[in-house]
Design an enzyme around this catalytic site. Structure first.
Site, short mmCIF file in Angstrom:
data_model
loop_
_atom_site.label_atom_id
_atom_site.label_comp_id
_atom_site.label_asym_id
_atom_site.label_seq_id
_atom_site.Cartn_x
_atom_site.Cartn_y
_atom_site.Cartn_z
N ASN A 30 -4.62 1.41 -0.93
CA ASN A 30 -4.58 -0.05 -0.90
C ASN A 30 -5.37 -0.49 -1.92
O ASN A 30 -5.60 -2.03 -2.02
CB ASN A 30 -5.68 -0.43 -0.20
CG ASN A 30 -4.99 0.19 1.68
OD1 ASN A 30 -6.13 -0.92 2.42
ND2 ASN A 30 -4.26 1.02 1.53
N THR A 59 -9.64 0.29 4.37
CA THR A 59 -8.17 0.29 3.66
C THR A 59 -6.95 -0.28 5.24
O THR A 59 -8.18 0.51 6.58
CB THR A 59 -7.91 1.71 3.58
OG1 THR A 59 -8.14 2.74 4.64
CG2 THR A 59 -8.49 2.10 2.29
N CYS A 60 -6.84 -0.81 5.10
CA CYS A 60 -5.59 -0.50 6.59
C CYS A 60 -5.26 0.57 7.05
O CYS A 60 -3.68 0.68 7.71
CB CYS A 60 -4.66 -1.07 5.87
SG CYS A 60 -4.61 -3.06 5.32
N ASP A 61 -5.54 1.86 6.75
CA ASP A 61 -4.91 3.10 7.44
C ASP A 61 -5.78 3.72 8.46
O ASP A 61 -7.28 3.48 8.14
CB ASP A 61 -5.35 4.08 6.30
CG ASP A 61 -4.44 5.80 6.19
OD1 ASP A 61 -4.76 5.63 7.50
OD2 ASP A 61 -4.21 5.97 5.84
N LYS A 102 0.74 -1.77 -0.03
CA LYS A 102 -0.20 -0.05 0.52
C LYS A 102 0.71 1.47 -0.20
O LYS A 102 0.27 2.06 -0.62
CB LYS A 102 -0.51 -0.23 1.55
CG LYS A 102 -0.14 -0.07 2.48
CD LYS A 102 -1.38 0.23 3.53
CE LYS A 102 -1.68 -0.82 4.23
NZ LYS A 102 -0.40 -1.72 5.00
#
Lengths: 376, 376
Positions: free
Chosen positions: B366, B323-325, A47
């Site tokens: 992502n 997302t991984c955020d 990412k």
């Protein structure tokens, strides 16, 4: 800025805004991390920057990959990564993505709750799974909040349940927060993971993997501890909490690998005193929060800037992006100064922008095209 | 949600996430505003949503356009707008953009400082210019900050300078902030503009145009004053501060025209209790802050949500993107509730997403593709 990037910018004078990445620097950073944390296998967090030339180089170096979506898995496979070197590292996955990943041979999945675990058991049967622990993100400049991770008690139950569901309870992960400048954060998290390993061993489940996550910081405007300091703290903590029976160790750096390899070249559109007698000049660039510099939200990430006038007298500035959006301000409170002679048409280089920039860029906000990318 | 959108979603079941816009609703909103503020000429703020079917309809209706960049001007011209109906409404313009606009026949430009004025004088000689005043954005849910506008004293000097530079000092603009729910904000701003008109008349410069900007709110989760209330306040203020010699009046709605005409259809990826005994369930959608819902930053814009299970018992939720955020959280503090039976695979419709969604969407954060758009 690497000499290769300096030379490229000087010779090509590419249209702004653009991102220039030195792929050799990506390799250097990869090797630095390997040297600093020798027991760890590096899963590059795609990412941060999924560009093909970067993935190609990392595949060549034998890296593994942490993917956030099926599309990112697909990018990695297309670049030649092997499925056994890819982790599906998003705790939130669509069923269709789990299925596609499983069909492509992916066998390593993260989870942090029973609902996700059941999806994995059903659509990726027999896979290795690891549970993400919630840890304190204090000290991180881009913290990851309560969105991910679970408590040790819950993780223990879930990993036992994983076994009962026919999955392989493989290990534990955590994430100390992105741009984490405190080495202690890893020590605390490793101690919690060690306790969980012991508890599960008592339950008859022997975990074999510890994923330290990412978050390793890079130099922006302020000084930070070097990667060797993180390596030393991690080594010491692993010895303290795991002794001689070290599990497989994973790390998931994204920013650390890609960040310092990139420079955004931008142009000053306007320098204005705004009709106030006091206060800073306002410097407007042709890239802002919606052109890729999303991590300036709350002035969290404070990039280092270079101009051709550096060395001249400086004065305080506020720095903003080119859109009509009032939220498109990069820095107003972080004490930035720039040369007093700066004017429209000047170039400004924004350092450390190789990670979490190109991908955050909006499709076309205010009509502006996404920034062009060069991989050299 | 309009019946046309409901029907489209029910029949086509398009892949999520997607944006469905009812172009007839755009027309209705345009006509509503015309009826509510009869003296005003409507310059649609293209940045809200620059999609071609929408621009086509507005050109057909005889609308004018407020463009933030050369590219947005180009979108409008391509859709058949005439140059004399386009305002270059960004106070921050590249020289290359000013040149391109001038060559295309654009003769209306905004500015808020001497440096920008000099660029316009040089590269768009003889054009009509208007000066943006800084006004209080209190009451706005998406305020526009100190980034734009100047003081009345400075505006007075700049408009005199415009005349000396061979430009046509045409008028004044302000912006009360986006999603401004206080009608009073317009009254205060109009009084300031009136004073400036009088001051400049004393200096021998007769301004002919007042641009009220945009900011007109739409219904999200909370009730807001209707457009007729804004129209009444504006009428009253114009009479109070300009009497019978009303200048040409412009408004620049974006959200008001496009916002309520759009619905984002999304899918629930995961509903999780996160292993806590207390606290809300976490609902993860396949669209988040980086997939277009950027205005949920700080939970500023609180969208209304619809599920197929509405009417059932509800419970508190936090809502996050895919997302991984860690920053990709839509709502954690705004007291959202959703049906207790909600589960992965369910659809959630996000209302009022026709403006400031599709354009904020990231290129591929992502790995996720930008949301698909349907104009019906």
């Amino acid at each position: 800025m690497t000499p290769k990037i300096s030379q490229f910018l000087a010779e090509k004078k590419p249209q702004t805004p653009c991102l220039v990445m030195d792929v050799d620097e990506v390799e250097r950073r990869y090797r630095d991390m390997q040297a600093a944390i020798p027991p760890a296998r590096i899963y590059y967090a795609v990412k941060a920057n999924p560009a093909r030339p970067l993935l190609d180089r990392l595949v060549f170096l034998g890296a593994s990959f942490d993917a956030a979506s099926w599309d990112e898995i697909d990018f990695c496979l297309s670049a030649g990564a092997r499925p056994e070197n890819i982790s599906f590292g998003n705790t939130v996955k669509k069923v269709s993505a789990i299925k596609a990943a499983y069909e492509a041979g992916i066998r390593l999945f993260v989870f942090d709750c029973i609902e996700e675990l059941e999806k994995i058991a059903r659509f990726a049967p027999g896979s290795r799974v690891y549970c993400r622990l919630l840890v304190n993100n204090q000290g991180a400049e881009w913290p990851l909040s309560r969105k991910f991770g679970t408590t040790p008690e819950s993780a223990r139950k879930l990993l036992l349940r994983a076994r009962d569901l026919g999955l392989d309870p493989y290990g534990v992960s955590f994430h100390v927060g992105s741009q984490q400048i405190s080495t202690d954060a890893y020590e605390v998290a490793i101690s919690r993971a060690g306790a969980l390993f012991a508890d599960l061993a008592a339950d008859g489940v022997r975990l074999r993997m510890l994923n330290l996550g990412g978050g390793f910081p890079i130099h922006y405007r302020e000084d930070i501890p070097g990667i060797r300091q993180f390596g030393q703290t991690i080594s010491r903590a692993l010895t303290a909490y795991f002794g001689n029976t070290l599990p497989e160790i994973l790390v998931e750096p994204g920013r650390f690998i890609a960040g310092s390899a990139g420079v955004v070249s931008s142009e000053v559109i306007l320098v204005s005193h705004r009709g106030y007698d006091e206060g800073p000049r306002w410097v407007y660039l042709d890239i802002g929060r919606f052109g890729g510099l999303a991590e300036t939200e709350g002035e969290s990430i404070r990039y280092e800037l270079r101009t051709a006038r550096d060395g001249a007298e400086t004065g305080p500035v506020a720095i903003a992006g080119p859109t009509c959006d009032g939220a498109d301000i990069l820095y107003e409170k972080s004490g930035y100064v720039l040369p007093v002679t700066l004017e429209a048409g000047d170039r400004i280089e924004i350092l450390g922008t190789g990670a979490y920039v190109s991908t955050y860029c909006s499709t076309r906000f205010n009509g502006f095209l996404p920034l062009t990318e060069y991989y050299i």
